[in-house]
Design an enzyme around this catalytic site. Structure first.
Site, PDB file in Angstrom:
ATOM      1  N   HIS A   8      -9.555   0.989   4.687  1.00 43.52           N
ATOM      2  CA  HIS A   8      -8.306   1.193   5.416  1.00 43.52           C
ATOM      3  C   HIS A   8      -8.562   2.147   6.589  1.00 43.52           C
ATOM      4  O   HIS A   8      -9.368   3.073   6.470  1.00 43.52           O
ATOM      5  CB  HIS A   8      -7.240   1.780   4.473  1.00 43.52           C
ATOM      6  CG  HIS A   8      -5.888   1.798   5.094  1.00 43.52           C
ATOM      7  ND1 HIS A   8      -5.503   2.779   5.976  1.00 43.52           N
ATOM      8  CD2 HIS A   8      -4.847   0.937   5.007  1.00 43.52           C
ATOM      9  CE1 HIS A   8      -4.266   2.520   6.390  1.00 43.52           C
ATOM     10  NE2 HIS A   8      -3.845   1.412   5.813  1.00 43.52           N
ATOM     11  N   GLY A  13       2.297   2.293  10.640  1.00 44.02           N
ATOM     12  CA  GLY A  13       3.214   3.419  10.463  1.00 44.02           C
ATOM     13  C   GLY A  13       3.916   3.844  11.744  1.00 44.02           C
ATOM     14  O   GLY A  13       4.553   4.886  11.786  1.00 44.02           O
ATOM     15  N   SER A  60       3.303  -2.118  10.278  1.00 48.68           N
ATOM     16  CA  SER A  60       4.760  -2.145  10.498  1.00 48.68           C
ATOM     17  C   SER A  60       5.386  -3.506  10.212  1.00 48.68           C
ATOM     18  O   SER A  60       6.358  -3.895  10.852  1.00 48.68           O
ATOM     19  CB  SER A  60       5.108  -1.666  11.914  1.00 48.68           C
ATOM     20  OG  SER A  60       4.685  -0.324  12.099  1.00 48.68           O
ATOM     21  N   ASN A 115       0.866  -1.174   0.000  1.00 46.27           N
ATOM     22  CA  ASN A 115       0.000   0.000   0.000  1.00 46.27           C
ATOM     23  C   ASN A 115       0.905   1.227   0.000  1.00 46.27           C
ATOM     24  O   ASN A 115       1.488   1.574   1.017  1.00 46.27           O
ATOM     25  CB  ASN A 115      -0.886  -0.044   1.263  1.00 46.27           C
ATOM     26  CG  ASN A 115      -1.716   1.216   1.433  1.00 46.27           C
ATOM     27  OD1 ASN A 115      -1.793   2.050   0.528  1.00 46.27           O
ATOM     28  ND2 ASN A 115      -2.350   1.355   2.588  1.00 46.27           N
ATOM     29  N   GLU A 171      -6.982   4.567   7.742  1.00 46.44           N
ATOM     30  CA  GLU A 171      -6.767   5.994   7.458  1.00 46.44           C
ATOM     31  C   GLU A 171      -8.005   6.585   6.778  1.00 46.44           C
ATOM     32  O   GLU A 171      -8.370   7.738   7.010  1.00 46.44           O
ATOM     33  CB  GLU A 171      -5.499   6.175   6.598  1.00 46.44           C
ATOM     34  CG  GLU A 171      -4.255   5.964   7.442  1.00 46.44           C
ATOM     35  CD  GLU A 171      -3.027   5.513   6.679  1.00 46.44           C
ATOM     36  OE1 GLU A 171      -3.007   5.601   5.437  1.00 46.44           O
ATOM     37  OE2 GLU A 171      -2.077   5.051   7.342  1.00 46.44           O
ATOM     38  N   GLU A 213      -5.486  -5.072  10.560  1.00 50.35           N
ATOM     39  CA  GLU A 213      -4.505  -4.001  10.735  1.00 50.35           C
ATOM     40  C   GLU A 213      -4.800  -3.233  12.023  1.00 50.35           C
ATOM     41  O   GLU A 213      -5.620  -2.306  12.019  1.00 50.35           O
ATOM     42  CB  GLU A 213      -4.571  -3.041   9.547  1.00 50.35           C
ATOM     43  CG  GLU A 213      -4.189  -3.669   8.236  1.00 50.35           C
ATOM     44  CD  GLU A 213      -3.572  -2.644   7.297  1.00 50.35           C
ATOM     45  OE1 GLU A 213      -2.457  -2.889   6.829  1.00 50.35           O
ATOM     46  OE2 GLU A 213      -4.181  -1.588   7.067  1.00 50.35           O
ATOM     47  N   LYS A 260       0.061   4.248  -0.317  1.00 51.17           N
ATOM     48  CA  LYS A 260      -0.611   5.420   0.268  1.00 51.17           C
ATOM     49  C   LYS A 260      -0.424   6.643  -0.659  1.00 51.17           C
ATOM     50  O   LYS A 260      -0.358   6.470  -1.861  1.00 51.17           O
ATOM     51  CB  LYS A 260      -0.112   5.664   1.690  1.00 51.17           C
ATOM     52  CG  LYS A 260      -0.190   4.375   2.533  1.00 51.17           C
ATOM     53  CD  LYS A 260      -0.028   4.588   3.998  1.00 51.17           C
ATOM     54  CE  LYS A 260      -0.140   3.243   4.711  1.00 51.17           C
ATOM     55  NZ  LYS A 260      -0.157   3.351   6.147  1.00 51.17           N
TER      56      LYS A 260
HETATM   57  P1  PGA Z   1       2.724   0.235   7.592  1.00 48.95           P
HETATM   58  O1  PGA Z   1       1.270   0.437   6.937  1.00 48.95           O
HETATM   59  O2  PGA Z   1       3.280  -1.058   7.057  1.00 48.95           O
HETATM   60  O3  PGA Z   1       3.497   1.434   7.179  1.00 48.95           O
HETATM   61  O4  PGA Z   1       2.501   0.166   9.075  1.00 48.95           O
HETATM   62  C1  PGA Z   1       0.411  -0.649   6.731  1.00 48.95           C
HETATM   63  C2  PGA Z   1      -0.886  -0.162   6.135  1.00 48.95           C
HETATM   64  O5  PGA Z   1      -1.320   0.940   6.457  1.00 48.95           O
HETATM   65  O6  PGA Z   1      -1.518  -0.870   5.326  1.00 48.95           O
END
Ligand code: PGA
Length: 259
Positions: free
Chosen positions: A97, A175, A215, A12, A99, A169, A14
């Site tokens: 997601h 992140g 992460s 992803n 976010e 997640e 983003k």
């Molecule tokens: P990250 O993000 O690996 O940077 O923690 C995962 C995601 O948001 O799908």
């Protein structure tokens, strides 16, 4: 009888990598991932989908979007429909997601609508669920996951699950560099699979791919991917570095072969 599902590693990106930068990263990825013993997908921003798709021609890497609108077309300024993505040869879409839920007003209900739109268009959906730190600390993780799954899969039938992937997640791990432990990730993914058995049936639950995201990186992927109920990963930060993403793809291939 069902067999263990084939692993999926999805990146992803983003809101990173416009068309030129995306092309460069895709070229690095194409060189780094020449064969994969698992499914691999990369999800760049909408405006980079075409450039990335062109680079991945002839590669095992498929292309996905990070969201889609549920209507086929119409007066929805700024939106992109699942049908449009499908029209350009896109195979996957990430839905719900955290976010998007936290910053763009997505709800369980809108995720459910988007999933139906994506299924109608023939896209494979990666449906994201997961709890915040406060929810985990107050002991409501399973209740929250139940609500998210019940709502997302309302009106879905077992036959739809060949086009549905679930990504667990935990919001506190996204992140932050604070990965869930193998035990925490496994427990939540096992709970999700059990809930799918309750909502549908045992075969559907055994066959659905449940990914971990938050992460995940080249260092911790092997441990997470060796957990019995984890069938791949949704990778944010580490998907922007070709060598790291390729290492995770390799770890998934090994974990899938050993399972
Ligand atoms: P990250 O993000 O690996 O940077 O923690 C995962 C995601 O948001 O799908």
């Amino acid at each position: 009888m069902s067999t263990k599902p084939r692993f999926l590693i999805a990146g992803n990106w983003k809101m990173n990598k416009g068309p030129n930068d995306a092309k460069a990263l895709a070229s690095e990825l194409k060189a780094a991932v020449t064969k994969a013993n698992c499914d691999v997908a990369v999800c760049p921003p909408f405006i980079s989908l075409q450039a990335v798709s062109a680079v991945f021609e002839g590669s095992p890497i498929e292309v996905g979007a990070q969201n889609c609108h549920f209507e086929k077309s119409g007066a929805f300024t700024g939106e992109i429909s699942a049908a449009m993505l499908s029209d350009m040869g896109i195979k996957y879409v990430i839905l719900g997601h955290s976010e998007r839920r936290a910053m763009f007003g997505e709800t369980n209900e809108s995720v459910s609508l988007r999933l139906k739109g994506a299924l109608t268009a023939g896209l494979k959906s990666i449906v994201c669920v997961g709890e915040t730190l406060e929810e985990r600390q107050s002991g409501v993780t399973e209740k929250l996951l139940t609500e998210q799954l019940d709502a997302a899969f309302n009106g879905i039938v077992p036959g739809d699950f060949d086009k549905i992937v679930i990504a667990y997640e935990p919001v506190w791990a996204i992140g932050t560099g604070q990965t869930a432990t193998d035990e925490q990730a496994e427990a939540a993914c096992a709970f999700i699979r059990k809930h799918i058995a309750k909502l549908f049936d045992a075969d559907t639950a055994a066959a659905v791919r449940v990914l971990y995201g938050g992460s995940m990186n080249a260092g911790n992927a092997a441990g997470l991917l060796s957990c019995p109920n984890i069938n791949g990963g949704l990778i944010g930060g580490a998907s922007l570095k070709a060598a790291d993403f390729a290492a995770i793809v390799e770890a998934a291939g090994n974990a899938g072969a050993n399972s």
